[in-house]
Structure formats: C-alpha cells, structure tokens
Design a protein around this motif. Structure first.
Motif, PDB file in Angstrom:
ATOM      1  N   ILE A 127       0.714  -1.206   0.213  1.00  0.00           N
ATOM      2  CA  ILE A 127       0.122   0.416  -0.080  1.00  0.00           C
ATOM      3  C   ILE A 127       0.834   1.860   0.420  1.00  0.00           C
ATOM      4  O   ILE A 127       2.017   1.012   0.604  1.00  0.00           O
ATOM      5  CB  ILE A 127      -0.850  -0.201   1.191  1.00  0.00           C
ATOM      6  N   ARG A 128       0.232   2.365  -0.606  1.00  0.00           N
ATOM      7  CA  ARG A 128       0.948   3.566  -1.257  1.00  0.00           C
ATOM      8  C   ARG A 128       0.084   4.656  -0.310  1.00  0.00           C
ATOM      9  O   ARG A 128      -0.578   4.017  -0.593  1.00  0.00           O
ATOM     10  CB  ARG A 128       1.362   3.915  -2.560  1.00  0.00           C
ATOM     11  N   LEU A 129       0.601   5.480   0.666  1.00  0.00           N
ATOM     12  CA  LEU A 129      -0.381   6.290   1.573  1.00  0.00           C
ATOM     13  C   LEU A 129      -0.020   7.475   0.926  1.00  0.00           C
ATOM     14  O   LEU A 129       1.346   7.850   0.594  1.00  0.00           O
ATOM     15  CB  LEU A 129       0.276   6.207   2.785  1.00  0.00           C
ATOM     16  N   GLU A 130      -0.539   8.370   0.660  1.00  0.00           N
ATOM     17  CA  GLU A 130      -0.786   9.977   0.096  1.00  0.00           C
ATOM     18  C   GLU A 130      -1.245  10.729   1.631  1.00  0.00           C
ATOM     19  O   GLU A 130      -2.383  10.500   1.306  1.00  0.00           O
ATOM     20  CB  GLU A 130      -0.923  10.003  -1.784  1.00  0.00           C
ATOM     21  N   ALA A 131      -0.624  12.147   2.092  1.00  0.00           N
ATOM     22  CA  ALA A 131      -1.717  12.544   2.709  1.00  0.00           C
ATOM     23  C   ALA A 131      -1.592  14.038   2.011  1.00  0.00           C
ATOM     24  O   ALA A 131      -1.162  14.369   0.764  1.00  0.00           O
ATOM     25  CB  ALA A 131      -0.648  13.217   4.002  1.00  0.00           C
ATOM     26  N   ALA A 132      -3.138  14.412   1.844  1.00  0.00           N
ATOM     27  CA  ALA A 132      -3.522  15.796   1.796  1.00  0.00           C
ATOM     28  C   ALA A 132      -4.342  16.564   2.132  1.00  0.00           C
ATOM     29  O   ALA A 132      -4.513  16.050   3.215  1.00  0.00           O
ATOM     30  CB  ALA A 132      -4.480  15.356  -0.398  1.00  0.00           C
ATOM     31  N   ARG A 133      -4.394  17.860   1.721  1.00  0.00           N
ATOM     32  CA  ARG A 133      -4.823  19.032   2.406  1.00  0.00           C
ATOM     33  C   ARG A 133      -6.002  18.718   2.359  1.00  0.00           C
ATOM     34  O   ARG A 133      -6.800  17.838   1.457  1.00  0.00           O
ATOM     35  CB  ARG A 133      -4.460  20.375   2.220  1.00  0.00           C
ATOM     36  N   ILE A 134      -6.807  18.939   3.763  1.00  0.00           N
ATOM     37  CA  ILE A 134      -8.078  19.484   3.809  1.00  0.00           C
ATOM     38  C   ILE A 134      -8.238  20.934   3.825  1.00  0.00           C
ATOM     39  O   ILE A 134      -7.976  21.528   3.540  1.00  0.00           O
ATOM     40  CB  ILE A 134      -9.069  19.299   5.274  1.00  0.00           C
ATOM     41  N   ASP A 135      -9.590  20.873   2.606  1.00  0.00           N
ATOM     42  CA  ASP A 135      -9.678  22.523   2.225  1.00  0.00           C
ATOM     43  C   ASP A 135     -11.230  21.867   0.753  1.00  0.00           C
ATOM     44  O   ASP A 135     -11.836  21.305   1.492  1.00  0.00           O
ATOM     45  CB  ASP A 135      -8.646  23.067   0.632  1.00  0.00           C
ATOM     46  N   GLY A 136     -11.230  23.756   0.307  1.00  0.00           N
ATOM     47  CA  GLY A 136     -12.681  23.780  -0.217  1.00  0.00           C
ATOM     48  C   GLY A 136     -12.646  22.084  -0.946  1.00  0.00           C
ATOM     49  O   GLY A 136     -14.006  22.199  -1.805  1.00  0.00           O
ATOM     50  N   ASN A 137     -11.957  21.808  -2.026  1.00  0.00           N
ATOM     51  CA  ASN A 137     -12.225  20.358  -2.528  1.00  0.00           C
ATOM     52  C   ASN A 137     -11.573  19.630  -2.418  1.00  0.00           C
ATOM     53  O   ASN A 137     -12.424  18.603  -2.539  1.00  0.00           O
ATOM     54  CB  ASN A 137     -10.211  20.989  -3.846  1.00  0.00           C
ATOM     55  N   THR A 138     -12.257  19.531  -0.796  1.00  0.00           N
ATOM     56  CA  THR A 138     -12.199  17.801  -0.829  1.00  0.00           C
ATOM     57  C   THR A 138     -13.521  17.367  -0.523  1.00  0.00           C
ATOM     58  O   THR A 138     -13.322  16.318  -1.153  1.00  0.00           O
ATOM     59  CB  THR A 138     -12.001  18.188   1.519  1.00  0.00           C
TER      60      THR A 138
END
Length: 300
Positions: A127-138
């Motif tokens: 498994i590859r994990l990616e962390a993304a921001r919480i923003d208006g696009n979530t």
C-alpha cells in the motif's frame, strides 16, 4: 434462440449441474427443488435455446451437441457472476498493490500519520499512502475517488458523505517547561499578558477565534505560523505560548519536553471524524482502510 431476454440464473445453474450429474433427481436435491419444478425449468431452458439439450438414455440424461457447445459459455457466465457477487470482499491487504489518499491537516501528519504508516508497512506492504490537504476541494475529491478519506474536523462537508467519530478534542496551551513567569497553572490574566504564537492552519482554528472574540481576549501575537512545523522548537527556546488542540499539543510536548496547561479561556471542543463518500461505502478497500483508522484512533 430467443435474443430478446436473458435466461434466468437458476436455469444456468440447472444446465451446469445437469451436465455434470446427468440426473434430474440429483439436480433437484442439490438445488433444493422438487423434480416437477426442475422439469419445468428444463422446459423453459429448452424453449429459450430451441434445443432439447439433454436426452434421456439408460445411462442418464445425455447432452446434445448443442449442450456440449454451450456448457463452456454457461460456466463462464456463472463464474463471472460469482466474481461479481464477491467483489467487495476481494481486498487482501497483505497482497494489495494500491494507493490510498487521505485528506488531513498538518497536525494529523504529526499525530496520526506515523502510527498509520507503521501499521500499513507491517500489515499491507504494497500500500502507498498519500496525505492531501483538507480544503474546499475535499468534498469533490471524496466524491470522485481522488481521495479515499478525510480525517479531521470538517463540519462543512455536505450530503452524500458518511462520517464516523474517532475522538473528542479540547484545547491546551504549551509553554517552555522553564518559563520564567509561568508555574503549574496558567491563569487568564497571564494568558492575556504573555506573547503568543498563532497557527493559521487547522480546521478548528475558527473555534479558537470565536472563543477569543466571545471572551473579549486580544492576544499579544509575536509570531504567526502557517502550520505546526517548527512550533515545538520555537516554544522550547522562547517564552512564547501557543493554544492548540490537545492531541497535537500533547504530542509536541512529549517530543520537545514542553509544559502543557489547561487553556484558561473556554473554547468549544470538537470531534475528529473520518469521512468518506457514499459511492465508496461498500468498496472493499475503502472499508478496510476505515476499519484500520477506527481501530488505531477510535475512542476506546
């Protein structure tokens, strides 16, 4: 052959079994039906395929050449239906090769991500994990599948989003353990007098701002940071204080040997939840990921 409608699955199951056992009686037993019912089903299949399919002989029900030609296709259809029905339990973390993207705040990079990554590397090495921001696009990212989960305080997410509470958060203040003017308890008067570091990021920041406005507290801000990176070292080497949610506060305090104080200003707490879109509620990999997050971070 009648091309206007597809045969019922029970007729395909009958065809498959009768081809093997060559006995209407045994087929009836295996399908849990009466012999007259099986005979009716066989009649329907014969009519649909416009062929007798099986001829009664002293050795049992012998397939016709048409039955011989069709049995392979029949079994492919049944196997495809079995795979179709079992798709949601097909996720095997030990062998899966997949990317999971999780929207989270940078505080969660410190508090949640290390433990989650350690679990993944031990239990799901592909498994590859990616962390993304919480923003208006979530919300759009969850709906499209671009993101699998959002973890945090995200009260603005709209319809079609499932959520599960993980833990409650209240607020604490951090200071240098050897702060020249602070002892065990931080008073509201000292809170107003001391210099502060503020964090612009964080989905709960508006709750703190609302509390300060409600209590008519105007902090003496010396430094504003875009996130929590570097905050621990700054508090450790200055006489500034910071107000932040307990989870990230206690984590930074352990790492940097800081003092943790109860926040003297009443600030509304909040719940950290994991969120996912209804489109992926039954998807096997998403269900597994949610189970891992709940297991690791859910309230006990």
């Amino acid at each position: 052959m009648n091309t206007t409608e597809l045969p019922d699955i029970k007729l395909l199951q009958l065809f498959d079994l009768l081809y093997d056992v060559r006995s209407v009686t045994r087929v009836a037993e295996q399908l849990g039906q009466s012999q007259p019912t099986i005979s009716i089903w066989l009649g329907r299949l014969r009519e649909h395929l416009q062929d007798p399919l099986f001829i009664r002989t002293p050795g049992g029900m012998a397939p016709t050449p048409q039955a011989d030609a069709l049995i392979g296709a029949c079994r492919e259809i049944l196997e495809s239906l079995r795979r179709f029905s079992a798709w949601e339990i097909a996720f095997d973390p030990a062998t899966a090769q997949r990317r999971f993207r999780i929207c989270m705040t940078d505080a969660s990079h410190v508090t949640l991500l290390p433990r989650l990554l350690a679990h993944m590397r031990a239990q799901a090495p592909g498994i590859r994990l990616e962390a993304a921001r919480i923003d208006g696009n979530t919300e759009r990212a969850l709906e499209s599948g671009e993101a699998d989960l959002a973890i945090g305080y995200v009260p603005w997410l709209g319809g079609g989003i499932y959520q599960q509470q993980l833990y409650e958060q209240d607020w604490v203040c951090l200071s240098n353990r050897h702060h020249p003017r602070l002892r065990a308890k931080l008073s509201a008067k000292q809170y107003r007098a001391e210099g502060h570091v503020t964090i612009a990021a964080g989905t709960g920041a508006q709750l703190l701002d609302q509390a300060l406005a409600r209590e008519q507290v105007e902090r003496r801000v010396v430094l504003e940071l875009p996130g929590f990176l570097g905050l621990g070292a700054i508090i450790q080497t200055t006489d500034l204080i910071a107000t932040l949610p307990r989870h990230i506060g206690e984590t930074l305090a352990r790492v940097n040997d800081l003092a943790v104080h109860t926040c003297p200003i009443p600030v509304d707490g909040f719940a950290v939840r994991q969120h996912w879109h209804a489109r992926y509620h039954h998807e096997a990999g998403n269900r597994w990921l949610r189970g891992v997050v709940s297991q690791l971070f859910g309230a006990r």
